[in-house]
Design a protein around this motif. Structure first.
Motif, PDB file in Angstrom:
ATOM      1  N   TYR A 137     -11.762  -4.400  -9.950  1.00  0.00           N
ATOM      2  CA  TYR A 137     -10.499  -5.117  -9.809  1.00  0.00           C
ATOM      3  C   TYR A 137     -10.751  -6.612  -9.943  1.00  0.00           C
ATOM      4  CZ  TYR A 137     -12.317  -6.134  -5.202  1.00  0.00           C
ATOM      5  OH  TYR A 137     -13.118  -6.576  -4.182  1.00  0.00           O
ATOM      6  N   SER A 138      -9.693  -7.391 -10.165  1.00  0.00           N
ATOM      7  CA  SER A 138      -9.831  -8.835 -10.367  1.00  0.00           C
ATOM      8  C   SER A 138      -9.471  -9.672  -9.144  1.00  0.00           C
ATOM      9  CB  SER A 138      -8.933  -9.288 -11.524  1.00  0.00           C
ATOM     10  OG  SER A 138      -9.348  -8.685 -12.710  1.00  0.00           O
ATOM     11  N   SER A 139      -8.769  -9.130  -8.206  1.00  0.00           N
ATOM     12  CA  SER A 139      -8.268  -9.869  -7.054  1.00  0.00           C
ATOM     13  C   SER A 139      -9.382 -10.608  -6.310  1.00  0.00           C
ATOM     14  CB  SER A 139      -7.569  -8.910  -6.084  1.00  0.00           C
ATOM     15  OG  SER A 139      -7.198  -9.570  -4.904  1.00  0.00           O
ATOM     16  N   HIS A 140      -9.034 -11.742  -5.723  1.00  0.00           N
ATOM     17  CA  HIS A 140      -9.978 -12.487  -4.881  1.00  0.00           C
ATOM     18  C   HIS A 140     -10.125 -11.815  -3.518  1.00  0.00           C
ATOM     19  CE1 HIS A 140     -10.488 -15.905  -7.559  1.00  0.00           C
ATOM     20  NE2 HIS A 140      -9.197 -15.850  -7.786  1.00  0.00           N
ATOM     21  N   ASP A 141      -9.096 -11.101  -3.087  1.00  0.00           N
ATOM     22  CA  ASP A 141      -9.101 -10.452  -1.777  1.00  0.00           C
ATOM     23  C   ASP A 141      -9.832  -9.120  -1.888  1.00  0.00           C
ATOM     24  OD1 ASP A 141      -8.503  -9.088   0.615  1.00  0.00           O
ATOM     25  OD2 ASP A 141      -6.571 -10.104   0.791  1.00  0.00           O
ATOM     26  N   GLU A 142     -10.960  -9.026  -1.230  1.00  0.00           N
ATOM     27  CA  GLU A 142     -11.806  -7.838  -1.351  1.00  0.00           C
ATOM     28  C   GLU A 142     -11.339  -6.656  -0.505  1.00  0.00           C
ATOM     29  OE1 GLU A 142     -15.911  -8.949  -0.852  1.00  0.00           O
ATOM     30  OE2 GLU A 142     -15.753 -10.516  -2.370  1.00  0.00           O
ATOM     31  N   GLU A 143     -10.390  -6.876   0.394  1.00  0.00           N
ATOM     32  CA  GLU A 143      -9.890  -5.796   1.241  1.00  0.00           C
ATOM     33  C   GLU A 143      -8.490  -5.351   0.869  1.00  0.00           C
ATOM     34  OE1 GLU A 143     -10.345  -6.384   5.468  1.00  0.00           O
ATOM     35  OE2 GLU A 143     -12.048  -7.716   5.107  1.00  0.00           O
ATOM     36  N   HIS A 144      -7.671  -6.293   0.441  1.00  0.00           N
ATOM     37  CA  HIS A 144      -6.264  -6.019   0.184  1.00  0.00           C
ATOM     38  C   HIS A 144      -5.981  -6.114  -1.314  1.00  0.00           C
ATOM     39  CE1 HIS A 144      -6.530  -7.676   4.318  1.00  0.00           C
ATOM     40  NE2 HIS A 144      -5.886  -6.546   4.559  1.00  0.00           N
ATOM     41  N   ASN A 145      -6.218  -5.022  -2.030  1.00  0.00           N
ATOM     42  CA  ASN A 145      -6.004  -4.997  -3.477  1.00  0.00           C
ATOM     43  C   ASN A 145      -5.702  -3.569  -3.912  1.00  0.00           C
ATOM     44  OD1 ASN A 145      -8.597  -3.642  -4.274  1.00  0.00           O
ATOM     45  ND2 ASN A 145      -9.403  -5.426  -3.196  1.00  0.00           N
ATOM     46  N   ASN A 146      -5.200  -3.427  -5.112  1.00  0.00           N
ATOM     47  CA  ASN A 146      -4.808  -2.109  -5.598  1.00  0.00           C
ATOM     48  C   ASN A 146      -5.976  -1.135  -5.687  1.00  0.00           C
ATOM     49  OD1 ASN A 146      -5.440  -3.948  -7.894  1.00  0.00           O
ATOM     50  ND2 ASN A 146      -5.191  -2.088  -9.101  1.00  0.00           N
TER      51      ASN A 146
ATOM     52  N   ALA B  73       0.838  -1.207   0.000  1.00  0.00           N
ATOM     53  CA  ALA B  73       0.000   0.000   0.000  1.00  0.00           C
ATOM     54  C   ALA B  73       0.871   1.256   0.000  1.00  0.00           C
ATOM     55  CB  ALA B  73      -0.944  -0.008   1.195  1.00  0.00           C
ATOM     56  N   ARG B  74       1.946   1.243   0.778  1.00  0.00           N
ATOM     57  CA  ARG B  74       2.848   2.397   0.820  1.00  0.00           C
ATOM     58  C   ARG B  74       3.528   2.607  -0.533  1.00  0.00           C
ATOM     59  NH1 ARG B  74       7.656   3.930   0.764  1.00  0.00           N
ATOM     60  NH2 ARG B  74       8.603   1.873   0.705  1.00  0.00           N
ATOM     61  N   ARG B  75       4.056   1.526  -1.102  1.00  0.00           N
ATOM     62  CA  ARG B  75       4.762   1.636  -2.391  1.00  0.00           C
ATOM     63  C   ARG B  75       3.817   2.026  -3.526  1.00  0.00           C
ATOM     64  NH1 ARG B  75       9.029  -3.425  -2.854  1.00  0.00           N
ATOM     65  NH2 ARG B  75      10.118  -3.065  -0.890  1.00  0.00           N
ATOM     66  N   TYR B  76       2.632   1.445  -3.529  1.00  0.00           N
ATOM     67  CA  TYR B  76       1.683   1.790  -4.585  1.00  0.00           C
ATOM     68  C   TYR B  76       1.223   3.237  -4.433  1.00  0.00           C
ATOM     69  CZ  TYR B  76      -2.398   1.543  -7.681  1.00  0.00           C
ATOM     70  OH  TYR B  76      -3.320   1.768  -8.674  1.00  0.00           O
ATOM     71  N   GLY B  77       1.051   3.693  -3.218  1.00  0.00           N
ATOM     72  CA  GLY B  77       0.722   5.100  -2.983  1.00  0.00           C
ATOM     73  C   GLY B  77       1.797   6.014  -3.539  1.00  0.00           C
ATOM     74  N   ALA B  78       3.065   5.628  -3.373  1.00  0.00           N
ATOM     75  CA  ALA B  78       4.177   6.413  -3.921  1.00  0.00           C
ATOM     76  C   ALA B  78       4.149   6.384  -5.450  1.00  0.00           C
ATOM     77  CB  ALA B  78       5.508   5.886  -3.392  1.00  0.00           C
ATOM     78  N   GLU B  79       3.827   5.221  -6.020  1.00  0.00           N
ATOM     79  CA  GLU B  79       3.704   5.145  -7.480  1.00  0.00           C
ATOM     80  C   GLU B  79       2.595   6.070  -7.975  1.00  0.00           C
ATOM     81  OE1 GLU B  79       5.217   0.582  -8.462  1.00  0.00           O
ATOM     82  OE2 GLU B  79       3.166   1.142  -8.929  1.00  0.00           O
ATOM     83  N   LEU B  80       1.470   6.078  -7.282  1.00  0.00           N
ATOM     84  CA  LEU B  80       0.360   6.944  -7.686  1.00  0.00           C
ATOM     85  C   LEU B  80       0.757   8.415  -7.627  1.00  0.00           C
ATOM     86  CD1 LEU B  80      -2.655   5.171  -5.952  1.00  0.00           C
ATOM     87  CD2 LEU B  80      -2.176   5.282  -8.419  1.00  0.00           C
ATOM     88  N   ALA B  81       1.465   8.796  -6.577  1.00  0.00           N
ATOM     89  CA  ALA B  81       1.872  10.195  -6.417  1.00  0.00           C
ATOM     90  C   ALA B  81       2.770  10.652  -7.565  1.00  0.00           C
ATOM     91  CB  ALA B  81       2.573  10.387  -5.076  1.00  0.00           C
ATOM     92  N   ALA B  82       3.537   9.727  -8.129  1.00  0.00           N
ATOM     93  CA  ALA B  82       4.457  10.071  -9.213  1.00  0.00           C
ATOM     94  C   ALA B  82       3.875   9.787 -10.603  1.00  0.00           C
ATOM     95  CB  ALA B  82       5.756   9.277  -9.046  1.00  0.00           C
ATOM     96  N   ASN B  83       2.655   9.266 -10.658  1.00  0.00           N
ATOM     97  CA  ASN B  83       2.053   8.840 -11.913  1.00  0.00           C
ATOM     98  C   ASN B  83       1.140   9.945 -12.470  1.00  0.00           C
ATOM     99  OD1 ASN B  83       0.574   7.597 -13.956  1.00  0.00           O
ATOM    100  ND2 ASN B  83       0.225   5.713 -12.813  1.00  0.00           N
ATOM    101  N   PRO B  84       1.468  10.520 -13.644  1.00  0.00           N
ATOM    102  CA  PRO B  84       0.588  11.537 -14.227  1.00  0.00           C
ATOM    103  C   PRO B  84      -0.817  11.001 -14.516  1.00  0.00           C
ATOM    104  CG  PRO B  84       2.583  11.237 -15.565  1.00  0.00           C
ATOM    105  CD  PRO B  84       2.637  10.254 -14.447  1.00  0.00           C
ATOM    106  N   GLY B  85      -0.941   9.693 -14.671  1.00  0.00           N
ATOM    107  CA  GLY B  85      -2.239   9.086 -14.900  1.00  0.00           C
ATOM    108  C   GLY B  85      -3.174   9.242 -13.713  1.00  0.00           C
ATOM    109  N   PHE B  86      -2.617   9.390 -12.513  1.00  0.00           N
ATOM    110  CA  PHE B  86      -3.452   9.583 -11.326  1.00  0.00           C
ATOM    111  C   PHE B  86      -4.178  10.925 -11.415  1.00  0.00           C
ATOM    112  CE2 PHE B  86      -4.041  11.019  -6.885  1.00  0.00           C
ATOM    113  CZ  PHE B  86      -4.929  10.049  -6.474  1.00  0.00           C
ATOM    114  N   GLU B  87      -3.479  11.958 -11.808  1.00  0.00           N
ATOM    115  CA  GLU B  87      -4.108  13.276 -11.974  1.00  0.00           C
ATOM    116  C   GLU B  87      -5.167  13.219 -13.073  1.00  0.00           C
ATOM    117  OE1 GLU B  87      -4.768  17.310 -11.114  1.00  0.00           O
ATOM    118  OE2 GLU B  87      -3.555  15.872 -10.029  1.00  0.00           O
TER     119      GLU B  87
END
Length: 121
Positions: free
Chosen positions: A97-106, A67-81
């Motif tokens: 999303y496709s993940s089986h885990d309904e709480e822990h996913n991107n 979650a921390r790393r993906y948050g950092a990726e989002l902050a640097a991703n122009p696609g987020f804006e």
């Protein structure tokens, strides 16, 4: 801006979904292009392949760091804006999303990031 929610891509479409954004890099296994309904497939907003593979190697112990790393990726991703601008005028947005885990996913991390910058619930 109204509500931002997440939902598995395999769940049926609902009128309450509003604007549907598929947020995984890979197509959902087993779903056809004819039956899977979405308004936008934003591959560029998904976690990098390296981060996704790192997380899936040990998801039971890597969620907080993912979650921390993906948050950092989002902050640097122009696609987020760009995504923020697309969804900001919508009454309801559902991140799919496709993940089986309904709480822990991107999509959960992305939902929280969008809620924060758009000041919504």
């Amino acid at each position: 801006m109204g509500n931002i929610q997440i939902k598995r891509a395999y769940e049926p479409e609902s009128p309450s979904d509003g604007f549907r954004v598929y947020v995984d890099r890979l197509w959902p296994r087993g779903l056809s292009h004819e039956t899977f309904h979405y308004n936008l497939w934003d591959k560029q907003i998904a976690p990098t392949t390296e981060l996704r593979e790192w997380y899936h190697a040990d998801p039971g112990h890597r969620w907080a760091e993912f979650a921390r790393r993906y948050g950092a990726e989002l902050a640097a991703n122009p696609g987020f804006e760009a995504l923020k601008n697309v969804v900001s005028g919508k009454n309801a947005v559902t991140l799919l999303y496709s993940s089986h885990d309904e709480e822990h996913n991107n999509a959960a991390v992305l939902r929280d990031a969008l809620r924060k910058v758009l000041n919504v619930n």
